[in-house]
Design an enzyme around this catalytic site. Structure first.
Site, mmCIF file in Angstrom:
data_model
loop_
_atom_site.group_PDB
_atom_site.id
_atom_site.type_symbol
_atom_site.label_atom_id
_atom_site.label_comp_id
_atom_site.label_asym_id
_atom_site.label_seq_id
_atom_site.Cartn_x
_atom_site.Cartn_y
_atom_site.Cartn_z
ATOM 1 N N LYS A 108 -29.809 -7.061 14.263
ATOM 2 C CA LYS A 108 -29.447 -8.225 14.917
ATOM 3 C C LYS A 108 -30.138 -8.264 16.357
ATOM 4 O O LYS A 108 -30.468 -7.444 16.776
ATOM 5 C CB LYS A 108 -27.839 -8.096 15.126
ATOM 6 C CG LYS A 108 -27.323 -6.864 15.841
ATOM 7 C CD LYS A 108 -25.693 -6.932 15.523
ATOM 8 C CE LYS A 108 -25.237 -5.853 16.548
ATOM 9 N NZ LYS A 108 -24.969 -4.518 15.986
ATOM 10 N N ASP B 182 -25.702 -7.747 25.102
ATOM 11 C CA ASP B 182 -25.096 -6.441 25.280
ATOM 12 C C ASP B 182 -26.052 -5.420 25.607
ATOM 13 O O ASP B 182 -27.151 -5.650 25.995
ATOM 14 C CB ASP B 182 -24.252 -5.981 24.063
ATOM 15 C CG ASP B 182 -25.207 -5.570 23.005
ATOM 16 O OD1 ASP B 182 -26.369 -6.246 22.952
ATOM 17 O OD2 ASP B 182 -24.879 -4.595 22.149
ATOM 18 N N SER C 6 -25.207 1.010 22.820
ATOM 19 C CA SER C 6 -25.041 -0.601 22.827
ATOM 20 C C SER C 6 -24.069 -1.243 23.926
ATOM 21 O O SER C 6 -24.411 -0.926 25.043
ATOM 22 C CB SER C 6 -24.451 -0.854 21.242
ATOM 23 O OG SER C 6 -24.171 -2.064 21.186
ATOM 24 N N HIS C 7 -22.952 -1.554 23.526
ATOM 25 C CA HIS C 7 -21.932 -2.377 24.407
ATOM 26 C C HIS C 7 -21.015 -1.155 25.160
ATOM 27 O O HIS C 7 -20.047 -1.653 26.123
ATOM 28 C CB HIS C 7 -21.300 -3.305 23.683
ATOM 29 C CG HIS C 7 -20.396 -2.546 22.541
ATOM 30 N ND1 HIS C 7 -21.195 -2.263 21.504
ATOM 31 C CD2 HIS C 7 -19.197 -2.210 22.245
ATOM 32 C CE1 HIS C 7 -20.228 -1.475 20.701
ATOM 33 N NE2 HIS C 7 -19.271 -1.706 21.093
ATOM 34 N N ASP D 240 -28.051 -3.211 24.509
ATOM 35 C CA ASP D 240 -29.290 -3.079 23.929
ATOM 36 C C ASP D 240 -29.797 -4.265 23.333
ATOM 37 O O ASP D 240 -30.714 -4.279 22.575
ATOM 38 C CB ASP D 240 -29.212 -1.959 22.714
ATOM 39 C CG ASP D 240 -28.039 -2.244 21.678
ATOM 40 O OD1 ASP D 240 -27.330 -2.892 21.877
ATOM 41 O OD2 ASP D 240 -28.275 -1.754 20.423
ATOM 42 N N ASP E 2 -28.789 -6.500 21.180
ATOM 43 C CA ASP E 2 -28.598 -7.140 20.016
ATOM 44 C C ASP E 2 -27.382 -7.996 19.341
ATOM 45 O O ASP E 2 -27.529 -8.488 18.524
ATOM 46 C CB ASP E 2 -28.782 -5.930 18.846
ATOM 47 C CG ASP E 2 -27.470 -4.864 18.917
ATOM 48 O OD1 ASP E 2 -26.813 -4.870 19.952
ATOM 49 O OD2 ASP E 2 -27.533 -3.760 18.036
ATOM 50 N N ARG E 3 -26.631 -7.987 20.496
ATOM 51 C CA ARG E 3 -25.462 -8.835 20.336
ATOM 52 C C ARG E 3 -25.625 -10.270 21.192
ATOM 53 O O ARG E 3 -26.320 -10.262 22.070
ATOM 54 C CB ARG E 3 -24.323 -8.348 20.868
ATOM 55 C CG ARG E 3 -23.832 -7.034 20.049
ATOM 56 C CD ARG E 3 -22.335 -6.443 20.314
ATOM 57 N NE ARG E 3 -22.208 -5.175 19.707
ATOM 58 C CZ ARG E 3 -20.840 -4.909 19.787
ATOM 59 N NH1 ARG E 3 -19.756 -5.548 20.094
ATOM 60 N NH2 ARG E 3 -20.705 -4.002 18.852
HETATM 61 C C1 VG1 Z 1 -19.166 -2.377 15.885
HETATM 62 C C2 VG1 Z 1 -19.132 -3.787 15.312
HETATM 63 C C3 VG1 Z 1 -20.009 -3.915 14.149
HETATM 64 C C4 VG1 Z 1 -21.474 -3.364 14.841
HETATM 65 C C5 VG1 Z 1 -21.248 -2.113 15.255
HETATM 66 C C6 VG1 Z 1 -22.748 -1.694 16.195
HETATM 67 O O1 VG1 Z 1 -18.713 -1.286 15.002
HETATM 68 O O2 VG1 Z 1 -17.607 -3.885 14.700
HETATM 69 O O3 VG1 Z 1 -20.164 -5.043 13.711
HETATM 70 O O4 VG1 Z 1 -22.374 -3.549 13.774
HETATM 71 O O5 VG1 Z 1 -20.395 -2.091 16.355
HETATM 72 O O6 VG1 Z 1 -23.170 -2.844 17.081
HETATM 73 P P1 VG1 Z 1 -17.559 -0.662 14.912
HETATM 74 O O7 VG1 Z 1 -17.496 0.455 13.681
HETATM 75 O O8 VG1 Z 1 -17.030 0.035 16.182
HETATM 76 O O9 VG1 Z 1 -16.386 -1.457 14.426
HETATM 77 V V1 VG1 Z 1 -23.993 -2.680 18.521
HETATM 78 O O10 VG1 Z 1 -24.370 -3.691 19.300
HETATM 79 O O11 VG1 Z 1 -23.439 -1.029 18.853
HETATM 80 O O12 VG1 Z 1 -25.345 -1.916 17.959
HETATM 81 CO CO CO Z 2 -25.612 -3.446 20.565
#
Ligand code: VG1
Ligand code: CO
Length: 542
Positions: free
Chosen positions: A375, A276, A112-113, A278, A280-281
């Site tokens: 998302k 981000d 992801s990010h 991948d 989804d954000r």
């Molecule tokens: C974080 C965010 C959560 C989100 C997750 C995956 O998790 O707070 O809201 O669903 O990342 O996002 P955490 O456990 O680090 O707070 V993504 O864009 O990685 O798939």
């Molecule tokens: Co993501």
């Protein structure tokens, strides 16, 4: 051709908030990827001859793991793998492909990010046939299997050419390389009024979309510039790079600061957005105004009927517990259900499948709907564009009117990153010990109304998820929430979520950190953040 390979287990393959995330060198250990992928397959039943969707955000190691998964899928008896060209599929696009082609499930390669590169992060996630992240009962089973795995199956095959669209054979299995963008673009066209948005661009509306050298680049080019006629250059940093150009592909005010500065500057365009790693954000910034993700989900829900895909109205709204209550007020006004879930998109799946919620959101820049089971960053951007096109007002005007109607939820998240794990755990343990004594006490003149460790009772399948974040509620509706991140790969990240509701519109113009100053101090007083972490200030404020 098919081999069964003896292996020994690793003990650290526990999926977090969103799949397994580790540093690349961890994934590069012999059998590490193979063990995890075999454990995913072993946790499932009935996939013989069926289709597996495969793709990722293009980060370093993506291509290597794509080949491993193809060879293992062939040896385990899948009938077909549908893989995005170049190994690319954004998370929401993968979710769509799983649903559209009724695949058995999918493997998404992404952290992801988090940053990418040889010494940065990688991740593997399994999505089920509804297109959504595997629920806890599957991820728990996968973790149990990883702890005792003794062998995996893999086919000896030459690497498949994943850069050419079309079908090829890999042993008895078919590998179909698909265009990662087209199915997704078609879905977006079915939900939004592309004619209205096109007319808005034609009328001179200016937008910046920053793909942050991550997966949404090709999607943004195709949708904004080709299909919607936005001027060339609307999409920036649109070539996905294995290391995201050395940046964090995290669309927040820290890592997308240049976009924020541009949107606050004298020649700001009408609308700024980013996504981000991948896809989804989403980050939404109007000219002169940043829209918090918590506000964004509320504003999108309040205006959703302006888009063709939501003309019939919403069935309900769901938000993660730490997300602000702004969406609750919209649900109340619309007379629809509001659901509060633990952090992580997998908890929305049942509500979406059961038709109880249409729009979901998380404070961490995640917004989406029942069109897929993830998302979806570009979806949020397009819904904003659709609303702007129909209302003909600025983002600023829409936000101010929204607050005047519903009140404003001042909201901020403070992250303390890379805290020593022991110290972070001690903070949480201390806090848990104090919870029972908090109600009735006063902190900085604010009376604590309730305090608990959030437990979620899934209304659809009755499952219970405990210890999902510690919340301290004050009289009047303000609150602070504490939880440890489940996506980090080094040390622990403490997240502190701070919220205050302000009904009075004459007080809606205050700076967020100022509006929350008392609560920020109260959070420290309650949890001893400074003394436990040894930090005076958060690493990231969003
Ligand atoms: C974080 C965010 C959560 C989100 C997750 C995956 O998790 O707070 O809201 O669903 O990342 O996002 P955490 O456990 O680090 O707070 V993504 O864009 O990685 O798939
Ligand atoms: Co993501």
């Amino acid at each position: 051709m098919m081999r069964t390979v003896a292996t020994t287990p690793f003990q650290d393959q526990k999926p977090g908030t969103s799949g397994l995330r580790k540093k690349v060198p961890v994934f590069q250990q012999k059998n590490y990827v193979e063990n995890f992928v075999q454990s995913i397959f072993d946790s499932l039943e009935g996939f013989q001859g069926k289709t597996l969707v495969l793709g990722g955000d293009g980060r370093f190691y993506n291509r290597d793991v794509v080949q491993i998964v193809i060879r293992m899928a062939a040896a385990n008896g899948f009938g077909k793998v549908m893989v995005g060209q170049g190994g690319i599929l954004s998370t929401p696009a993968a979710s769509n492909v799983i649903r559209k082609y009724q695949a058995f499930g999918g493997i998404i390669l992404s952290a992801s990010h988090n940053p990418g590169g040889p010494h940065e992060d990688f991740g593997i996630k399994y999505n089920a046939e509804n297109g959504g992240p595997a629920p806890e009962k599957i991820t728990d089973r996968i973790f149990e299997l990883t702890k005792k795995i003794a062998q995996y199956r893999i086919a000896d095959l030459d690497p498949v050419d994943i850069d050419k669209v079309g079908a090829v054979k890999a042993g008895d299995m078919t590998v179909e390389v698909i265009d990662p963008v087209s199915d997704y673009a078609v879905l977006m066209e079915s939900l939004f009024d592309f004619d209205a948005i096109r007319a808005m661009f034609k009328g001179g509306f200016r937008m910046r979309f920053d793909a942050m050298h991550a997966v949404t680049g090709p999607y943004a080019k195709e949708i904004f510039e080709h299909r919607l006629g936005a001027p060339k250059g609307t999409a920036r940093n649109f070539v996905p790079l294995p290391d995201f150009g050395g940046h964090h592909p995290d669309p927040n005010l820290v890592h997308a600061k240049h976009l924020y500065d541009e949107m606050m500057g004298p020649d700001a365009p009408d609308f700024g957005a980013a996504s981000d790693g991948d896809g989804d954000r989403n980050l939404i910034i109007g000219r002169g105004i940043f829209i918090t993700p918590s506000d964004s989900v509320a504003m999108l829900a309040a205006n959703a009927r302006l888009a063709p895909g939501y003309r019939k109205g919403l069935k309900g709204i769901a938000r993660s517990m730490p997300t602000s209550g702004a969406a609750d007020r919209v649900a109340e006004k619309l007379g629809i259900g509001i659901y509060e879930t633990p952090t992580g998109w997998k908890f929305f799946g049942n509500l979406l499948d059961a038709g109880m919620a249409t729009i979901c959101g998380e404070e961490s820049a995640g917004t989406g709907s029942d069109h897929v089971r993830e998302k979806d960053g570009l979806w949020a951007v397009l819904l904003w564009l659709n609303i702007l096109a129909v209302r003909g007002e600025s983002v600023m005007d829409i936000a101010h009117k929204h607050w005047a109607t519903y009140g404003r939820n001042y909201y901020s998240r403070h992250d303390y990153e890379e805290v020593e794990t022991d110290r972070a755990n001690a903070l949480v343990a201390d806090l848990r010990g104090k919870l029972a004594a908090l109600p009735g006490t006063s902190v900085r003149g604010m009376k604590v109304a309730a305090a608990d460790d959030f437990a979620y009772h899934d209304p659809v399948d009755g499952s219970v998820s405990r210890n999902q974040g510690i919340r301290v509620l004050f009289e009047g509706g303000s609150r602070v929430v504490f939880r440890l991140s489940g996506t980090g790969t080094s040390g622990a990240t403490l997240r502190v979520y701070i919220e205050r509701y302000e009904p009075d519109k004459t007080r809606h113009g205050v700076d967020t950190q100022v509006a929350l100053a008392d609560l920020i101090e109260a959070a420290d007083e309650i949890a001893g953040i400074r003394s436990h972490t040894g930090r005076n200030t958060p690493s990231v404020i969003t």
